[in-house]
Design a protein around this motif. Structure first.
Motif, PDB file in Angstrom:
ATOM      1  N   ARG A   1       0.830  -1.206   0.000  1.00  0.00           N
ATOM      2  CA  ARG A   1       0.000   0.000   0.000  1.00  0.00           C
ATOM      3  C   ARG A   1       0.864   1.255   0.000  1.00  0.00           C
ATOM      4  O   ARG A   1       0.558   2.232  -0.677  1.00  0.00           O
ATOM      5  CB  ARG A   1      -0.952  -0.012   1.187  1.00  0.00           C
ATOM      6  CG  ARG A   1      -2.069  -1.002   1.000  1.00  0.00           C
ATOM      7  CD  ARG A   1      -3.106  -0.923   2.098  1.00  0.00           C
ATOM      8  NE  ARG A   1      -4.191  -1.828   1.791  1.00  0.00           N
ATOM      9  CZ  ARG A   1      -4.761  -2.633   2.664  1.00  0.00           C
ATOM     10  NH1 ARG A   1      -4.362  -2.618   3.920  1.00  0.00           N
ATOM     11  NH2 ARG A   1      -5.741  -3.437   2.299  1.00  0.00           N
ATOM     12  N   ALA A   2       1.945   1.219   0.769  1.00  0.00           N
ATOM     13  CA  ALA A   2       2.862   2.366   0.784  1.00  0.00           C
ATOM     14  C   ALA A   2       3.498   2.564  -0.587  1.00  0.00           C
ATOM     15  O   ALA A   2       3.493   3.680  -1.126  1.00  0.00           O
ATOM     16  CB  ALA A   2       3.939   2.165   1.859  1.00  0.00           C
ATOM     17  N   ILE A   3       4.022   1.501  -1.171  1.00  0.00           N
ATOM     18  CA  ILE A   3       4.678   1.604  -2.479  1.00  0.00           C
ATOM     19  C   ILE A   3       3.698   2.107  -3.541  1.00  0.00           C
ATOM     20  O   ILE A   3       4.023   2.997  -4.329  1.00  0.00           O
ATOM     21  CB  ILE A   3       5.287   0.245  -2.893  1.00  0.00           C
ATOM     22  CG1 ILE A   3       6.575  -0.001  -2.111  1.00  0.00           C
ATOM     23  CG2 ILE A   3       5.564   0.179  -4.387  1.00  0.00           C
ATOM     24  CD1 ILE A   3       7.187  -1.374  -2.349  1.00  0.00           C
ATOM     25  N   SER A   4       2.501   1.537  -3.565  1.00  0.00           N
ATOM     26  CA  SER A   4       1.558   1.917  -4.617  1.00  0.00           C
ATOM     27  C   SER A   4       1.083   3.364  -4.454  1.00  0.00           C
ATOM     28  O   SER A   4       0.880   4.070  -5.442  1.00  0.00           O
ATOM     29  CB  SER A   4       0.375   0.948  -4.675  1.00  0.00           C
ATOM     30  OG  SER A   4      -0.395   1.014  -3.510  1.00  0.00           O
ATOM     31  N   THR A   5       0.942   3.820  -3.215  1.00  0.00           N
ATOM     32  CA  THR A   5       0.522   5.198  -2.984  1.00  0.00           C
ATOM     33  C   THR A   5       1.653   6.170  -3.323  1.00  0.00           C
ATOM     34  O   THR A   5       1.419   7.186  -3.990  1.00  0.00           O
ATOM     35  CB  THR A   5       0.048   5.386  -1.530  1.00  0.00           C
ATOM     36  OG1 THR A   5      -1.034   4.476  -1.296  1.00  0.00           O
ATOM     37  CG2 THR A   5      -0.410   6.820  -1.271  1.00  0.00           C
ATOM     38  N   ILE A   6       2.859   5.862  -2.884  1.00  0.00           N
ATOM     39  CA  ILE A   6       4.000   6.723  -3.210  1.00  0.00           C
ATOM     40  C   ILE A   6       4.158   6.819  -4.726  1.00  0.00           C
ATOM     41  O   ILE A   6       4.366   7.893  -5.273  1.00  0.00           O
ATOM     42  CB  ILE A   6       5.302   6.201  -2.556  1.00  0.00           C
ATOM     43  CG1 ILE A   6       5.216   6.317  -1.030  1.00  0.00           C
ATOM     44  CG2 ILE A   6       6.519   6.955  -3.093  1.00  0.00           C
ATOM     45  CD1 ILE A   6       6.298   5.552  -0.282  1.00  0.00           C
ATOM     46  N   ARG A   7       4.022   5.707  -5.419  1.00  0.00           N
ATOM     47  CA  ARG A   7       4.142   5.727  -6.873  1.00  0.00           C
ATOM     48  C   ARG A   7       3.043   6.584  -7.500  1.00  0.00           C
ATOM     49  O   ARG A   7       3.289   7.362  -8.400  1.00  0.00           O
ATOM     50  CB  ARG A   7       4.076   4.325  -7.457  1.00  0.00           C
ATOM     51  CG  ARG A   7       4.299   4.400  -8.973  1.00  0.00           C
ATOM     52  CD  ARG A   7       4.076   3.082  -9.636  1.00  0.00           C
ATOM     53  NE  ARG A   7       4.272   3.202 -11.056  1.00  0.00           N
ATOM     54  CZ  ARG A   7       3.369   3.690 -11.917  1.00  0.00           C
ATOM     55  NH1 ARG A   7       2.213   4.146 -11.479  1.00  0.00           N
ATOM     56  NH2 ARG A   7       3.615   3.720 -13.199  1.00  0.00           N
ATOM     57  N   ARG A   8       1.837   6.441  -7.007  1.00  0.00           N
ATOM     58  CA  ARG A   8       0.716   7.206  -7.551  1.00  0.00           C
ATOM     59  C   ARG A   8       0.953   8.712  -7.402  1.00  0.00           C
ATOM     60  O   ARG A   8       0.651   9.492  -8.288  1.00  0.00           O
ATOM     61  CB  ARG A   8      -0.573   6.789  -6.826  1.00  0.00           C
ATOM     62  CG  ARG A   8      -1.781   7.600  -7.142  1.00  0.00           C
ATOM     63  CD  ARG A   8      -2.500   7.068  -8.313  1.00  0.00           C
ATOM     64  NE  ARG A   8      -3.683   7.874  -8.568  1.00  0.00           N
ATOM     65  CZ  ARG A   8      -4.481   7.667  -9.567  1.00  0.00           C
ATOM     66  NH1 ARG A   8      -4.255   6.674 -10.387  1.00  0.00           N
ATOM     67  NH2 ARG A   8      -5.523   8.427  -9.734  1.00  0.00           N
ATOM     68  N   PHE A   9       1.509   9.123  -6.256  1.00  0.00           N
ATOM     69  CA  PHE A   9       1.717  10.539  -5.966  1.00  0.00           C
ATOM     70  C   PHE A   9       3.075  11.049  -6.434  1.00  0.00           C
ATOM     71  O   PHE A   9       3.325  12.233  -6.390  1.00  0.00           O
ATOM     72  CB  PHE A   9       1.576  10.810  -4.472  1.00  0.00           C
ATOM     73  CG  PHE A   9       0.195  10.557  -3.924  1.00  0.00           C
ATOM     74  CD1 PHE A   9      -0.866  10.173  -4.731  1.00  0.00           C
ATOM     75  CD2 PHE A   9      -0.038  10.707  -2.580  1.00  0.00           C
ATOM     76  CE1 PHE A   9      -2.126   9.948  -4.209  1.00  0.00           C
ATOM     77  CE2 PHE A   9      -1.307  10.487  -2.043  1.00  0.00           C
ATOM     78  CZ  PHE A   9      -2.342  10.103  -2.865  1.00  0.00           C
ATOM     79  N   GLU A  10       3.963  10.145  -6.809  1.00  0.00           N
ATOM     80  CA  GLU A  10       5.339  10.425  -7.219  1.00  0.00           C
ATOM     81  C   GLU A  10       6.204  10.857  -6.041  1.00  0.00           C
ATOM     82  O   GLU A  10       7.351  10.482  -5.943  1.00  0.00           O
ATOM     83  CB  GLU A  10       5.409  11.446  -8.348  1.00  0.00           C
ATOM     84  CG  GLU A  10       4.789  10.937  -9.629  1.00  0.00           C
ATOM     85  CD  GLU A  10       4.844  11.954 -10.749  1.00  0.00           C
ATOM     86  OE1 GLU A  10       5.469  13.026 -10.593  1.00  0.00           O
ATOM     87  OE2 GLU A  10       4.242  11.653 -11.797  1.00  0.00           O
ATOM     88  N   SER A  11       5.670  11.652  -5.169  1.00  0.00           N
ATOM     89  CA  SER A  11       6.361  12.109  -3.972  1.00  0.00           C
ATOM     90  C   SER A  11       5.276  12.428  -2.956  1.00  0.00           C
ATOM     91  O   SER A  11       4.281  13.059  -3.302  1.00  0.00           O
ATOM     92  CB  SER A  11       7.184  13.356  -4.294  1.00  0.00           C
ATOM     93  OG  SER A  11       7.672  13.948  -3.105  1.00  0.00           O
ATOM     94  N   CYS A  12       5.447  11.973  -1.727  1.00  0.00           N
ATOM     95  CA  CYS A  12       4.424  12.286  -0.730  1.00  0.00           C
ATOM     96  C   CYS A  12       5.024  12.358   0.662  1.00  0.00           C
ATOM     97  O   CYS A  12       6.109  11.842   0.921  1.00  0.00           O
ATOM     98  CB  CYS A  12       3.284  11.273  -0.786  1.00  0.00           C
ATOM     99  SG  CYS A  12       3.675   9.628  -0.214  1.00  0.00           S
ATOM    100  N   ALA A  13       4.308  13.007   1.531  1.00  0.00           N
ATOM    101  CA  ALA A  13       4.677  13.104   2.941  1.00  0.00           C
ATOM    102  C   ALA A  13       4.043  11.934   3.700  1.00  0.00           C
ATOM    103  O   ALA A  13       3.084  11.320   3.227  1.00  0.00           O
ATOM    104  CB  ALA A  13       4.188  14.431   3.517  1.00  0.00           C
ATOM    105  N   MET A  14       4.559  11.667   4.877  1.00  0.00           N
ATOM    106  CA  MET A  14       4.003  10.589   5.698  1.00  0.00           C
ATOM    107  C   MET A  14       2.531  10.848   6.021  1.00  0.00           C
ATOM    108  O   MET A  14       1.744   9.908   6.085  1.00  0.00           O
ATOM    109  CB  MET A  14       4.800  10.421   6.992  1.00  0.00           C
ATOM    110  CG  MET A  14       6.114   9.703   6.827  1.00  0.00           C
ATOM    111  SD  MET A  14       5.943   7.968   6.329  1.00  0.00           S
ATOM    112  CE  MET A  14       5.338   7.238   7.829  1.00  0.00           C
ATOM    113  N   SER A  15       2.144  12.105   6.226  1.00  0.00           N
ATOM    114  CA  SER A  15       0.739  12.401   6.544  1.00  0.00           C
ATOM    115  C   SER A  15      -0.170  11.992   5.387  1.00  0.00           C
ATOM    116  O   SER A  15      -1.253  11.445   5.608  1.00  0.00           O
ATOM    117  CB  SER A  15       0.552  13.878   6.872  1.00  0.00           C
ATOM    118  OG  SER A  15       0.981  14.686   5.791  1.00  0.00           O
ATOM    119  N   GLU A  16       0.263  12.239   4.158  1.00  0.00           N
ATOM    120  CA  GLU A  16      -0.519  11.817   2.994  1.00  0.00           C
ATOM    121  C   GLU A  16      -0.565  10.296   2.909  1.00  0.00           C
ATOM    122  O   GLU A  16      -1.622   9.716   2.649  1.00  0.00           O
ATOM    123  CB  GLU A  16       0.090  12.381   1.709  1.00  0.00           C
ATOM    124  CG  GLU A  16      -0.034  13.862   1.584  1.00  0.00           C
ATOM    125  CD  GLU A  16       0.780  14.406   0.430  1.00  0.00           C
ATOM    126  OE1 GLU A  16       0.181  15.112  -0.394  1.00  0.00           O
ATOM    127  OE2 GLU A  16       1.985  14.121   0.349  1.00  0.00           O
TER     128      GLU A  16
END
Length: 179
Positions: free
Chosen positions: A55-70
Motif C-alpha cells: 500500500r505504501a509503495i503503490s501510494t508513493i508511486r501514484r503521488f510520485e512524492s508524498c509526505a508521511m501524513s498523505e
C-alpha cells in the motif's frame, strides 16, 4: 439469554439477507476486503512484501512524492505500523526519503528505481488478482458499486476536500503539503 432471529434488531424486512441491508452491506464489504487482503498478501510474500508495504509503495508511486501524513491518510495504516513499513522499504532501497531545501521539517517519500521495478512486478499480480476476484460481476455493476462506495466515503469523511481526494486517489491540499 439466546436471541431468536425475530428478536434481532437488524433484520432485512424483505428477508433476502441475514441482516438489514445497511448492516449487511458493511458486513459483506468487510468480508470481501479481508479475504482479498489475505489472499493478496499471500501473493505478495513471493516478492517479500507485506500488504502494508504494498500500500505504501503503490501510494508513493501514484503521488510520485508524498509526505508521511498523505501516506497515512491514503493507506489507512496507523502511523506506527506505517513508519515501520517505510523504514523497511528505505533499508531495502525501494523508497527514498528527501528533505526539500525550502522546508527542512518536511520529509518527502519517493520510489527508487528498484522500488519502481518491484511495483511493476507486484501491480501485475494485483491486476490479475482483482480481475479474478471480480469474475461474474459485470463492468457496469462494478461502476455502480464504486459510485455507491464513493457516496459512503463522502458521508464518512468530515473534510469534503479530503473525501474527494480519497475518491480520486489523488493528493489533497492537506495542511503543510509541499511538493
Amino acid at each position: 439469554m439466546s436471541e431468536t432471529k425475530s428478536s434481532l434488531r437488524s433484520v432485512d424486512p424483505e428477508a433476502e439477507f441475514g441482516l438489514d441491508v445497511p448492516e449487511y452491506f458493511f458486513y459483506l464489504l468487510f468480508q470481501a476486503v479481508r479475504r482479498r487482503d489475505a489472499a493478496f498478501e499471500r501473493a505478495l510474500s513471493g516478492l517479500e512484501l507485506t500488504l502494508g508495504q504494498w500500500r505504501a509503495i503503490s501510494t508513493i508511486r501514484r503521488f510520485e512524492s508524498c509526505a508521511m501524513s498523505e501516506l497515512a491518510a491514503f493507506t489507512a495504516v496507523d502511523r506506527t505500523t506505517l513508519t515501520r513499513s517505510v523504514d523497511q522499504l528505505v533499508r531495502r532501497s525501494l523508497v527514498a526519503r528527501r528533505t526539500p531545501e525550502r522546508d527542512r521539517r518536511q520529509v518527502r517519500l519517493s520510489l527508487t528505481e528498484a522500488g519502481q521495478q518491484l511495483y511493476a512486478r507486484a501491480v501485475d499480480q494485483l491486476l490479475d488478482f482483482n480481475r479474478q476476484a471480480l469474475t461474474g460481476v459485470p463492468a457496469e455493476r462494478q461502476r455502480d458499486i464504486s459510485r455507491g462506495l464513493a457516496a459512503v466515503i463522502r458521508n464518512l469523511e468530515p473534510d469534503p476536500e479530503m473525501a474527494e481526494a480519497l475518491i480520486r486517489f489523488e493528493p489533497a491540499a492537506l495542511p503543510g503539503r509541499r511538493t
